[in-house]
Design an enzyme around this catalytic site. Structure first.
Site, short mmCIF file in Angstrom:
data_model
loop_
_atom_site.label_atom_id
_atom_site.label_comp_id
_atom_site.label_asym_id
_atom_site.label_seq_id
_atom_site.Cartn_x
_atom_site.Cartn_y
_atom_site.Cartn_z
N CYS A 147 0.85 -1.19 0.00
CA CYS A 147 0.00 0.00 0.00
C CYS A 147 0.89 1.24 0.00
O CYS A 147 1.81 1.36 0.81
CB CYS A 147 -0.90 -0.03 1.23
SG CYS A 147 -1.88 1.48 1.42
N CYS A 170 0.35 3.02 3.61
CA CYS A 170 0.72 2.45 4.92
C CYS A 170 1.67 1.24 4.81
O CYS A 170 2.01 0.65 5.83
CB CYS A 170 -0.53 2.06 5.70
SG CYS A 170 -1.31 0.53 5.14
N CYS A 228 -7.49 -0.99 1.18
CA CYS A 228 -6.47 -1.49 2.10
C CYS A 228 -7.15 -1.65 3.46
O CYS A 228 -7.81 -0.72 3.95
CB CYS A 228 -5.33 -0.48 2.20
SG CYS A 228 -4.18 -0.85 3.55
N CYS A 270 -5.46 1.06 6.26
CA CYS A 270 -5.65 2.52 6.24
C CYS A 270 -6.92 2.94 5.50
O CYS A 270 -7.17 4.14 5.36
CB CYS A 270 -4.42 3.20 5.63
SG CYS A 270 -4.26 2.92 3.85
N CYS A 298 -8.39 -5.40 -9.92
CA CYS A 298 -7.98 -4.35 -10.86
C CYS A 298 -7.59 -3.13 -10.01
O CYS A 298 -8.46 -2.46 -9.45
CB CYS A 298 -9.15 -4.06 -11.79
SG CYS A 298 -8.77 -2.90 -13.08
FE FE Z 1 -2.88 1.04 3.48
#
Ligand code: FE
Length: 181
Positions: free
Chosen positions: A96, A99, A145, A148, A168
């Site tokens: 990510c 984070c 995610c 976060c 995607c």
């Molecule tokens: Fe994240």
């Protein structure tokens, strides 16, 4: 009549054997995949439990680039074929961008032809969250995610084996961490 019994017995035996062989193959395939994914991961990024990261939007604005903020926090979409990861090759982990949670492995990346990086599975189911998205009259499933709540992209049910899923994802939502050998 005896011949018929023998034929039925043989057919039953053959079908059972085929089923067992199929089960063994499936088990081997999934084990192999799990091991391969594990080999590409940066171990220091893995977490047993996902603990939420919550920050005021002003803080995200200072930490993320303009494009990252637009996609991750405002649920924007980068134009296809413009991101730096749709055609990216290399062994490693896509984390990510906000984070650093390890979200996707290069092992599950595939060429979808969409112009966005595509994967058939996340590193761990608990690392991504999904949400029904009915915006713009579409009936889609948003992927976020799990740590976060950053917007990643969408998941569709037209992906390749073994999951049949196509995650995607926007390049902007991800950073690539090469595997260390
Ligand atoms: Fe994240």
């Amino acid at each position: 009549m005896k011949n018929l019994h023998w034929f039925l017995f043989s057919a039953f035996f053959l079908i059972s054997a085929c089923n067992q062989a199929q089960q063994v193959t499936d088990k081997n395939t999934s084990l192999k995949t799990t091991t391969e994914i594990g080999a590409t991961l940066a171990p220091e990024l893995l977490v047993d439990e996902v603990v939420k990261v919550e920050k005021p939007e002003e803080e995200w604005k200072t930490e993320l680039t303009k494009e990252e903020y637009y996609v991750l926090r405002e649920k924007g979409t980068e134009r296809s074929f413009t991101g730096d990861l749709w055609d990216h090759k290399g062994e490693g982990t896509y984390v990510c961008a906000a984070c650093e949670l390890p979200l996707f492995s290069s092992v599950t990346k595939f060429k979808s032809g969409t112009g966005w990086p595509s994967y058939y599975a996340p590193v761990d189911e608990k690392y991504v969250a999904t949400l029904e998205d009915k915006k713009h009259g579409w009936n889609r499933v948003e992927v976020l995610c799990a740590r976060c709540d950053g917007h990643l992209g969408h998941v569709f049910e037209d992906g390749p084996a073994p999951t049949g899923l196509r995650y995607c994802i926007n390049s902007v939502s991800l950073d690539f961490v090469p595997s260390v050998k």
